[in-house]
Design a protein around this motif. Structure first.
Motif, short mmCIF file in Angstrom:
data_model
loop_
_atom_site.label_atom_id
_atom_site.label_comp_id
_atom_site.label_asym_id
_atom_site.label_seq_id
_atom_site.Cartn_x
_atom_site.Cartn_y
_atom_site.Cartn_z
N VAL A 90 0.86 -1.18 0.00
CA VAL A 90 0.00 0.00 0.00
C VAL A 90 0.89 1.23 0.00
CG1 VAL A 90 -1.82 1.26 1.21
CG2 VAL A 90 -1.82 -1.24 1.22
N SER A 91 0.52 2.18 -0.91
CA SER A 91 1.31 3.41 -1.00
C SER A 91 1.05 4.30 0.19
CB SER A 91 0.97 4.16 -2.30
OG SER A 91 -0.37 4.62 -2.25
N SER A 92 2.00 5.14 0.49
CA SER A 92 1.86 6.08 1.60
C SER A 92 2.27 7.49 1.19
CB SER A 92 2.70 5.63 2.79
OG SER A 92 4.06 5.57 2.42
N SER A 93 2.70 7.64 -0.07
CA SER A 93 3.14 8.95 -0.53
C SER A 93 2.29 9.37 -1.72
CB SER A 93 4.62 8.89 -0.91
OG SER A 93 4.82 7.94 -1.95
N GLU A 94 2.56 10.54 -2.26
CA GLU A 94 1.83 11.06 -3.40
C GLU A 94 2.82 11.54 -4.45
OE1 GLU A 94 -0.48 14.40 -2.28
OE2 GLU A 94 1.12 15.36 -1.15
N GLY A 95 2.31 11.69 -5.65
CA GLY A 95 3.16 12.15 -6.73
C GLY A 95 2.82 11.43 -8.02
#
Length: 733
Positions: free
Chosen positions: A508-513
């Motif tokens: 699961v991702s936890s950052s943005e971009g």
């Protein structure tokens, strides 16, 4: 002859025999002019006090003396020179009278090869020559029987006699006077003695003489010994029991002179080699010596020791078959120096302490060791150890699998010497179902070997990590291909040996971009082999987790009604997907507190709001002024049909409002309250008028003509545009 105390003797002495005393005082020899010549004998006395023991005249050494008269006109001496070659030698001097007077005869050393010294003073004497008396001739005296310097055996000494010849008195003979025996053994009758003679004739002339001789012991010491027991009781002339040695030493003639060397009585109780013990004795009569027969005591059995062993040698001092043992006997006293014998263990005997006893040994003296004086024990083991699997270095996991090579422990047992290593290990090779691990070779302490593979164990082993592949993405989708929440990437694992407990896994991702990528989680197979997280990557994706930011371009401040700023606008900003727009809601110019909301939207479809609160304040009312009384429970009473002036003011902060269009006057009938306070109106106006602003009085004025309804109650009020109200209650009478 006596040795006088005047003067200390330090050397052998040359003396004359004119009297019985040896001293430095010159003796007197009386002679007559024309009479017979006189004689005296020079002899040597041993002192041993000049550093040379015994007589100085030893070997071929000599002492030569010259003799002289101090006055040859009075008397002469002959010979003029004498030589001594031994200690017992004597020299006779003849003195011839010449004329009346006194002369001294002295001796002087002219040659000395002895290395010792000689005292010549006692040899000096004085010659007194007198004229002859007409009727008397001096007597002549001779000592007979003994001679000066002679030595006689004890018990065989001749009688000493004084013989006198005198022209007037005739011949005389009488026994000489004997001095006490002197010397270290005088108590035994051994030593030196002087025979003294003296005679005075009828005319008053005196003649004297002496002879000093030695009395000797004619026989030496007698030595004998006894043994107890009298003869050796062992073999080969050896004693095997303690013995006593006793000496007997005697000398009947001079027991006081007896000196012993050795001759100690002995009690021999300790073992010893054969020794001949000496005894020597010295007395005034000579020296004797005797040696015993060799005496040896050996009361000790031979000492037996273990020498060595032969057999099939194993390890650690063990043997793997029968052992032949060599024993050695030694005997430090009678011998033999060494002898050996062997003994062998029984066939088939095994154990940690197999006993072998030494045989009987005998020494030369006849002592014997006991059977088994030395017992030697040997460790014998000819059987290989037994081997069994014991355990693995760890338990398998809950599924029964190992994920690394297994180290199996095997245990050896051995009933005799014991295993050299009780446990050993072996490691598995490869992977699969039922991998076989064989035991290593085992040795026991004695060196017997159990071959490798005697025991074995099986294990399920999987050492390979699973394979992983990317499956797909899922998550909260926004606009324009963006995700607006965490993204889940799904991965699939495979394992061809032990298999997987769970074939899928997610990240699961936890950052943005933009262009974000997730990597696979760790996958573990049923053997607990794990492929680490991050081995496989997902497809790229975009995530915007940050709401856009809404900002008012301007905002209205708190203000009074009618004075509020215009409705504002807003601007959206976004650091992720970028802004898409911004709108403002909630604007109002009515009195009260209002909240403006600015809503921003980004490209991904995320929204956010910001608010601003401001207050539109009511106008400040003052009034109604007199004649109207104000109060919540106050009722103004007024005559029906009369006109009541209602006076009031409106303020927007410091600004007074004067426009009548801002105000609406209202009248309504209300229920009369019996509890209300009644207050009569003191002043009324005439007629009903419209609302006006009185710039002179600085107030609004409204003249209200009351209805002609006695007993009714009414409420007169003002309603300003901002909603402000001034109200008063009235009762018509």
């Amino acid at each position: 002859m006596l040795l006088a105390a005047a003067g200390v003797a330090q050397a052998d002495i040359i003396y004359n025999d004119l009297d019985g005393i040896i001293d430095a005082v010159a003796e007197n020899m009386p002679l007559n002019v024309g009479g017979a010549a006189g004689t005296t004998t020079l002899a040597l006395r041993i002192t041993g006090l000049d550093g040379k023991s015994g007589c100085n005249l030893t070997g071929s050494t000599v002492l030569t003396l010259s003799l002289a008269s101090s006055d040859a006109a009075v008397a002469t001496v002959s010979p003029a020179s004498v030589t001594f070659g031994s200690c017992g030698e004597t020299k006779v001097l003849t003195v011839t009278p010449v004329a009346g007077g006194t002369a001294t005869v002295t001796a002087r050393q002219t040659a000395n090869t002895t290395g010792g010294t000689f005292n010549l003073a006692p040899a000096t004497f004085t010659v007194n020559v007198v004229a002859p008396a007409p009727a008397n001739t001096a007597p002549t005296l001779t000592v007979v029987g003994v001679s000066t310097g002679a030595s006689y055996d004890k018990g065989s000494v001749p009688a000493a006699t004084c013989d006198v010849v005198d022209a007037e008195d005739g011949l005389k003979s009488f026994a000489a006077t004997l001095s006490d025996i002197t010397g270290p053994y005088s108590s035994d009758g051994i030593g030196e003695r002087t025979a003294n003679c003296s005679y005075t004739d009828g005319g008053g002339l005196t003649a004297s003489g002496s002879a000093t001789y030695n009395i000797a012991d004619p026989s030496g010491p007698q030595i004998s010994y006894t043994l107890t027991p009298g003869t050796p009781n062992g073999l080969s002339e050896w004693f095997t029991v303690p013995l006593n040695l006793s000496w007997t030493v005697t000398d009947a003639e001079s027991p006081g002179s007896l000196t012993l060397t050795g001759c100690e009585d002995r009690s021999i109780t300790a073992d010893q080699v054969k020794i001949a013990y000496p005894c020597s004795a010295t007395s005034a009569g000579g020296t004797a010596s005797v040696d015993t027969v060799p005496l040896g005591l050996d009361a000790t059995d031979p000492e037996v020791s273990y020498t060595g062993a032969e057999g099939l040698a194993g390890n650690n001092g063990w043997y793997r078959g029968p052992v032949t043992v060599t024993f050695t006997a030694t005997d430090a006293t009678s011998g033999p120096a060494s002898q050996t014998a062997t003994a062998t263990t029984a066939d088939g005997a095994e154990g940690e302490s197999i006993e072998v006893r030494s045989p009987v040994f005998s020494d030369t003296a006849g002592n014997s060791s006991v059977l088994g004086a030395v017992i030697q024990r040997f460790s014998i083991d000819g059987t290989a150890p037994s081997v069994a699997y014991t355990q693995a270095d760890r338990a398998p996991n809950a599924n029964g699998w190992y994920n690394a090579p297994v180290t199996a422990t095997f245990t050896a047992t051995d009933a005799v010497s014991g295993p050299a290593l009780a446990t050993q290990t072996a490691a598995s090779v490869g992977e699969g179902f039922g991998v076989v691990v064989d035991s290593p070779a085992f040795e026991d302490v004695a060196g017997n070997t159990a071959e490798a593979g005697t025991a074995s164990a099986n294990f399920d082993i999987d050492v390979t990590v699973p394979l992983v592949s990317f499956t797909g993405l899922s998550g909260l989708e926004g606009s324009n291909g963006w995700f607006t929440g965490p993204v889940t990437a799904t991965f699939t694992g495979t394992d061809e040996l032990s298999g997987l407990e769970s074939p899928t896994g997610t990240s699961v991702s936890s950052s943005e971009g933009t262009g974000l990528v997730l990597t696979s989680p760790a996958f573990t197979d049923r053997a607990d082999n794990t492929i680490p997280a991050g081995e496989v990557s997902s497809d790229a994706f975009n995530v915007d987790l940050t709401d856009p930011v809404a900002a008012f371009d301007s905002v209205p401040a708190d203000a009074y009604f009618g004075f509020v700023g215009a409705e504002p606008t807003c601007t959206a900003s976004d650091s992720g997907s970028g802004p898409a727009g911004c709108v403002v809601s909630g604007y109002s110019s009515l009195a009260g507190t209002h909240t403006l909301t600015a809503t921003a939207t980004d490209v991904a479809g995320r929204t956010s709001t910001t608010t601003h609160t401001y207050t539109v304040k009511h106008w400040e009312t003052k009034g109604f002024y007199q004649p109207i009384d104000m109060g919540a429970n106050v009722v103004n009473t007024v005559k029906a049909g009369s006109t009541v002036p209602a006076k009031f003011e409106l303020f927007a902060g410091a600004t007074e409002l004067t426009d009548t269009s801002f105000v609406e006057m209202k009248i309504r009938q209300i229920a009369c309250s019996p509890l209300a306070v009644q207050d009569n109106i003191e002043i009324t106006a005439t007629g009903n008028t419209s609302l006006r602003y009185d710039s002179t009085g600085g107030q609004f004025i409204y003249n209200w003509k009351t209805p002609n309804l006695p007993g009714a109650c009414f409420q007169l009020s003002t309603l300003a545009d901002d909603g402000s109200v001034i109200a008063a209650n009235f009762k018509v009478k």
